[in-house]
Write a protein that holds these residues in place. Structure first.
Motif, short mmCIF file in Angstrom:
data_model
loop_
_atom_site.label_atom_id
_atom_site.label_comp_id
_atom_site.label_asym_id
_atom_site.label_seq_id
_atom_site.Cartn_x
_atom_site.Cartn_y
_atom_site.Cartn_z
N ALA A 173 -47.17 -70.73 34.00
CA ALA A 173 -45.72 -70.29 34.57
C ALA A 173 -44.88 -71.22 34.40
CB ALA A 173 -45.93 -69.90 36.28
N SER A 220 -43.19 -72.16 31.48
CA SER A 220 -42.25 -71.78 30.73
C SER A 220 -41.78 -70.17 30.72
CB SER A 220 -43.33 -71.77 29.40
OG SER A 220 -44.25 -71.11 29.45
N VAL A 221 -42.43 -69.77 31.97
CA VAL A 221 -41.91 -68.43 32.03
C VAL A 221 -41.12 -67.99 33.51
CG1 VAL A 221 -43.77 -67.39 32.79
CG2 VAL A 221 -42.41 -65.75 31.73
N LEU A 222 -41.36 -68.99 34.53
CA LEU A 222 -40.89 -68.41 35.80
C LEU A 222 -39.38 -69.03 36.08
CD1 LEU A 222 -41.81 -67.01 38.44
CD2 LEU A 222 -42.46 -69.06 39.24
N PRO A 235 -35.65 -69.80 35.54
CA PRO A 235 -34.55 -68.90 34.78
C PRO A 235 -34.10 -69.66 33.38
CG PRO A 235 -33.32 -70.26 36.52
CD PRO A 235 -34.74 -70.38 36.74
N PRO A 261 -35.45 -65.67 24.14
CA PRO A 261 -35.68 -65.55 25.74
C PRO A 261 -36.13 -64.26 26.02
CG PRO A 261 -33.40 -65.77 24.94
CD PRO A 261 -34.34 -65.88 23.79
N SER A 262 -36.52 -64.07 27.08
CA SER A 262 -37.29 -62.71 27.83
C SER A 262 -36.05 -61.53 27.37
CB SER A 262 -37.55 -62.85 29.42
OG SER A 262 -37.69 -61.68 29.94
N ARG A 263 -36.61 -60.35 27.27
CA ARG A 263 -35.54 -59.54 27.03
C ARG A 263 -36.27 -58.02 26.96
NH1 ARG A 263 -33.98 -60.92 21.27
NH2 ARG A 263 -34.35 -62.87 22.23
N LEU A 268 -31.07 -59.73 28.04
CA LEU A 268 -31.77 -60.70 28.25
C LEU A 268 -32.16 -61.25 29.59
CD1 LEU A 268 -29.99 -63.32 25.43
CD2 LEU A 268 -31.97 -61.82 25.26
N GLY A 269 -33.27 -61.90 29.74
CA GLY A 269 -33.78 -62.15 30.96
C GLY A 269 -34.31 -61.13 31.72
N ALA A 270 -35.14 -60.07 31.19
CA ALA A 270 -35.83 -59.18 31.95
C ALA A 270 -36.70 -59.59 33.02
CB ALA A 270 -36.56 -58.41 30.77
N HIS A 271 -37.74 -60.54 32.70
CA HIS A 271 -38.37 -60.98 34.11
C HIS A 271 -38.71 -62.63 33.64
CE1 HIS A 271 -39.71 -57.44 35.81
NE2 HIS A 271 -39.99 -56.79 34.63
N GLY A 272 -38.90 -62.92 32.24
CA GLY A 272 -38.71 -64.43 31.97
C GLY A 272 -37.47 -64.87 32.07
N PRO A 273 -37.27 -66.34 31.43
CA PRO A 273 -35.97 -66.73 31.17
C PRO A 273 -34.86 -66.11 30.53
CG PRO A 273 -37.88 -68.23 30.49
CD PRO A 273 -38.43 -66.92 30.82
N LYS A 274 -33.74 -66.08 31.24
CA LYS A 274 -32.48 -65.69 30.39
C LYS A 274 -32.17 -66.50 29.44
CE LYS A 274 -28.46 -63.49 32.24
NZ LYS A 274 -29.22 -61.87 32.12
N ASN A 326 -42.25 -58.11 25.49
CA ASN A 326 -40.74 -58.76 25.53
C ASN A 326 -40.34 -59.30 26.79
OD1 ASN A 326 -39.49 -58.71 22.89
ND2 ASN A 326 -39.87 -56.54 22.71
N GLU A 327 -40.79 -58.81 27.76
CA GLU A 327 -40.04 -59.03 29.09
C GLU A 327 -40.63 -60.36 29.89
OE1 GLU A 327 -39.93 -55.47 31.47
OE2 GLU A 327 -39.01 -54.26 29.98
N CYS A 372 -41.14 -60.98 21.96
CA CYS A 372 -40.58 -62.17 22.68
C CYS A 372 -41.83 -62.98 23.11
CB CYS A 372 -40.11 -61.76 24.03
SG CYS A 372 -38.92 -63.04 24.43
#
Lengths: 229, 238, 475
Positions: free
Chosen positions: A157, A159-161, A163, A204-206, A216-222, C219-220, C267
């Motif tokens: 988590a 690297s993904v939780l 922002p 970055p998450s998209r 950008l920043g759909a669920h993971g880092p913006k 991707n998300e 991603c």
């Protein structure tokens, strides 16, 4: 007979009739002559130059297209100074990190409260951190990707939780292409000590789910920052 | 060279000018043209509809009728693909399989034949108009690709070739598909016609008359001024 | 006509005439092409890459049993629990059992097309569980009460205005037409769902035999969160997703991204090889991999169409399909839309019930040309048509084609037919396009060309009997 045996039996019955090799117009049936993606991927993938300079250029170009921020620093001390500037600019109030490597040292230099994920953590606390700062296994020039695992990245988590994900990497961790990245994985972990998660992070998450417009920043880092020295 | 022409049924009955133009061009280039009068259809309609035994009945005569030919030239990418690509599958495991594959090896779509077999790109044609080219799917994907018809058109005196955005998109004819799913077929044709009209061309040209029959029918019904022509008809203009 | 076919005709006819829909899909796909074509051009050799991917998958399927056993052995060695299921029902039961054993209430899902295939959400909801789709597009579709419109772009048919309305109605949020603001609304809501979930359910893009892993492309970051936070993770995956070696992904991941969305890589491409291992910071306590057959072995048993199991679900064949672009995703009535759906659905759910999808194609071959694993899609549509006739008998259409062959094989009869046609055409012209026009399927929207006054063969016959001087053959 278990479901497993039934499925295996159906598969074996189905395969009694062989199918010809793709493109051989029904002339080749033995699988011995088949090409494997693992062996020949490099011959078809986008070309990457031979020198480390080429790799840096390609990695940086890809990152700029992907909206990954790249900070190149002269040494570990310079990298920490850059990271401190980033922390101030982004107004982080706390950060999360792991291990005892470059990421941990860089996080400690910020003078902010540091959450460490190594021995377990509360997800709500991790989520509240301004950034997750991790090490990695490799950077991939060909695709602008970061390769990390549950071990090199402080779990699943970190690297993904939060922002903002910050990767601290050394220049020599740059590899030219995906085949090299997979070879490096085998070298580091195979065949018996595989971590439970390996990930290639490419920007970055998209999402483009709303009218195919990039957000950008759909669920993971913006934000994703790679600090290389 | 002795060239056997295969004239598909709709060129014979609806667009004979296409066949006549092909004869004129090939003879002008100094070749001897033969027409296998006993052959009427390649068998594609029943084949595409799933009626392979019926398709074989028709195709068997084609395989036998063209067995002696040196080369076979076809003025339709779609019928051409039937002979060149689909006969192999249609006759797989049948007594005619070898003969069908031998036939496939000597079949050419008209523009492919001129450019890649004869090495001719300039047939001395003149056509002072703005033209856009529609790639018939089977000509494009099963036969000769995008280049030969364009290479020929570029040498036509006075002709201006303008590419449309949807050049490679199917026009929606698809044989019996056009009447089994007329609403979809029509929608696809509308997309094509709009793209062709947007180029400002006077003519939409293709190497497949079946596509053009569908497209001209739509254009006429919509009252668009755009006209369709087969590539051979342009190459025969001087 | 069977009810599925009738429904398809109705829905497809309606959507094909819907110009707003057409415009929206055309514009979305234009963005896809603009991203994909330059990306594909960067490959040293895309065509050879496709061939290599096809051969890799082909060889993998020829030894599917061995690879699945190797996967199971390598996965269980690190504590993964592998379940084999033959049918939708069994897969649903295995998943429900796991959820109930853990007394779980809240379930978060990342994109799982196989769960659409087995209708998992409906069952879980009827049993009183909270099930939340976390992929943005899937979440929007879940709120809307609709299945995914496209298996890669689930809500591509919706405008931002429609999504804003949907959020206002279901979440009580203020109207906004900014895609970023809309995305952030979903992000905020779904964050709480991940943090609260007891069970995470994912799909998988690849099963890696060599290392006992699955690989998930996204991707998300929603799949990564689904696999990180809940204490139980369940992965539902079709048995055909097998790859022999981990390094095979070096080719498959970029090809999937390029063909799917025109990205170099998506991603996140994440390989999972077990529940949380000792010394690791986090991860689920249990990981269950549910292997699903659900008639995939029936497709495997058809050597002619076995290559349809190469599919990596990139969605490229939908994106280039002129039928899909005009009838949209819902008209198909299937989990997998577009050409690949038309090819495999008859194998998965019955040929006679789904053969109409194979008929509803102009056989243009754009799908086959674009497929990154070289599935011979449009020829398989032809084979499905043939198989449907062979199995189901021809009926009146069979008589028609027999008559057609009879006439075409008799040139004199054929000539007579053309002459009769020429004669009858003016009569047909009187009713052209009307309800009682026998050619109405054509003439309702299109003019019919006149038969030529002189056919080619008449021209030829005349020329042979009395060659005009300028038409004399060169000697």
């Amino acid at each position: 007979m278990t479901e497993r045996d039934k499925i295996l039996q159906r598969i074996r019955q189905a395969l009694v009739m062989p199918s010809p090799k793709p493109g051989s117009h029904g002339t080749v049936f033995g699988i011995g002559a088949a090409r494997t993606a693992a062996q020949s991927a490099r011959d078809w993938l986008p070309q990457v130059g031979p020198s480390q300079g080429d790799w840096v250029t390609r990695f940086t170009q890809n990152c700029s297209e992907l909206k990954t921020e790249v900070i190149v620093a002269a040494d570990a001390a310079a990298a920490q100074v850059q990271l401190q500037r980033l922390a101030a600019a982004e107004q982080w109030r706390s950060v999360a990190t792991h291990g005892a490597g470059e990421a941990a040292a860089a996080a400690a230099s910020l003078g902010l409260p540091v959450l460490r994920t190594d021995g377990g953590y509360r997800a709500e606390e991790l989520e509240a951190c301004g950034a997750g700062i991790t090490d990695c296994d490799a950077l991939v020039a060909q695709t602008g990707s970061i390769l990390l695992t549950a071990r090199s990245g402080g779990g699943r988590a970190l690297s993904v939780l939060p922002p903002h994900h910050v990767v601290v990497a050394r220049r020599e961790q740059l590899v030219p292409d995906l085949p090299a990245a997979f070879a490096w994985l085998h070298h580091c972990y195979g065949p018996a000590a595989w971590p439970s998660m390996i990930t290639l992070i490419t920007g970055p998450s998209r999402t483009g789910d709303i009218e195919r417009i990039l957000v950008l920043g759909a669920h993971g880092p913006k934000k994703l920052t790679v600090v290389i020295y | 060279m002795k060239i056997a022409l295969f004239i598909p049924c709709f060129i014979d009955a609806v667009y004979p000018r296409v066949g006549i133009s092909m004869v004129q061009i090939l003879e002008k280039l100094g070749h001897q043209v033969e027409f296998a009068e006993a052959l009427t259809c390649c068998g594609q309609p029943p084949y595409n509809s799933g009626y392979w035994p019926e398709a074989r009945k028709v195709a068997r005569r084609v395989v036998a009728g063209l067995a002696e030919a040196e080369v076979v030239v076809i003025g339709s990418g779609s019928c051409g693909a039937m002979l060149k690509v689909c006969y192999g599958e249609l006759f797989a495991g049948e007594p005619e399989e070898a003969a069908a594959r031998a036939l496939a090896a000597k079949c050419y779509e008209f523009s492919d034949f001129l450019v890649n077999r004869l090495g001719v790109v300039d047939v001395g044609a003149a056509f002072p108009h703005r033209v856009t080219f529609h790639d018939g799917c089977h000509g494009l994907r099963e036969m000769n690709g995008k280049a030969p018809p364009r290479e020929l058109l570029q040498q036509v005196r006075g002709l201006e070739l303008v590419e449309m955005g949807e050049a490679e998109t199917c026009c929606g004819f698809g044989g019996t598909f056009a009447t089994k799913y007329p609403a979809i077929s029509t929608a696809m044709g509308e997309v094509k016609c709009a793209s062709a009209a947007a180029t400002g061309a006077d003519f939409m040209v293709s190497n497949d008359s079946s596509c053009l029959m569908h497209l001209q029918g739509l254009l006429d019904r919509q009252g668009r001024p755009l006209k369709t022509l087969h590539l051979a008809e342009i190459l025969a203009c001087s | 006509m069977n009810p599925n076919a009738a429904q398809f005709q109705t829905d497809a006819g309606r959507l094909a005439a819907d110009l707003t829909h057409r415009q929206r899909i055309q514009s979305a796909m234009a963005k896809y092409y603009a991203a994909r074509l330059p990306r594909q051009a960067l490959f040293r050799d895309w065509q050879e890459g496709r061939q290599t991917a096809a051969e890799t998958k082909w060889a993998a399927l020829q030894q599917l049993d061995e690879h699945l056993l190797a996967f199971e052995k390598n996965a269980t060695a690190r504590g993964t629990q592998v379940h084999w299921t033959s049918t939708s029902e069994q897969a649903r039961q295995v998943i429900v059992d796991i959820i109930q054993r853990h007394r779980a209430q809240r379930i978060v899902k990342s994109k799982v097309m196989t769960s659409e295939e087995i209708h998992l959400n409906q069952l879980l909801e009827s049993l009183g569980f909270e099930v939340v789709e976390s992929d943005l597009g899937e979440y929007i579709q879940q709120l809307k009460g609709e299945p995914p419109y496209h298996f890669v772009f689930p809500c591509m048919h919706l405008s931002r205005e429609e999504i804003s309305d949907l959020f206002e109605n279901h979440l009580g949020t203020a109207q906004t037409h900014d895609p970023e603001a809309l995305t952030m609304i979903a992000r905020r809501v779904l964050r709480q769902k991940y943090l609260a979930a007891d069970v995470g359910i994912t799909g998988a893009n690849f099963i890696v035999a060599e290392t006992g892993m699955v690989s998930i492309t996204e991707n998300e970051g929603n799949a990564r969160l689904t696999a990180a936070l809940p204490r139980v993770m369940i992965t539902l995956v079709g048995i055909e997703k097998i790859l022999p070696r981990l390094s095979d992904l070096a080719l498959f991941l970029p090809m999937l991204a390029t063909a799917g969305t025109g990205q170099p890589l998506t991603c996140y491409n994440t390989m999972y090889g077990g529940p949380r291992q000792s010394g690791e910071a986090d991860g689920p306590e249990e990981w269950h991999v549910v292997l699903l057959d659900n008639n995939r072995t029936a497709l495997l048993a058809d050597p002619e169409q076995r290559d349809a199991l190469h599919c990596i679900r990139c969605g490229a064949c939908l994106n280039v399909c002129p039928i899909f672009k005009n009838v949209g995703g819902f008209s198909y009535g299937t989990t997998y839309q577009g050409p690949i759906g038309a090819v495999i659905t008859p194998h998965l759910r019955g040929l006679q019930d789904w053969k109409h999808l194979s008929a509803a194609s102009s056989l243009c071959g754009a799908c086959t040309e674009t497929c990154p694993v070289k599935i011979d899609l449009h020829h398989h549509l032809l084979q499905n048509r043939r198989n449907a006739v062979q199995q189901g008998g021809g009926g009146w259409e069979g008589l028609l084609w027999r008559a057609f062959a009879f006439v075409m094989n008799r040139p004199r009869l054929y000539r007579l037919a053309v002459r009769l046609g020429r004669w009858a055409q003016p009569l047909q012209g009187l009713v052209q396009g009307e309800a009682f026009d026998p050619l109405q399927a054509w003439t309702k929207t299109r003019d019919l060309p006149d038969l030529a006054p002189q056919s080619f063969r008449a021209f030829w016959a005349q020329r042979v009997s009395a060659p005009a001087p300028e038409e004399r053959r060169p000697t």
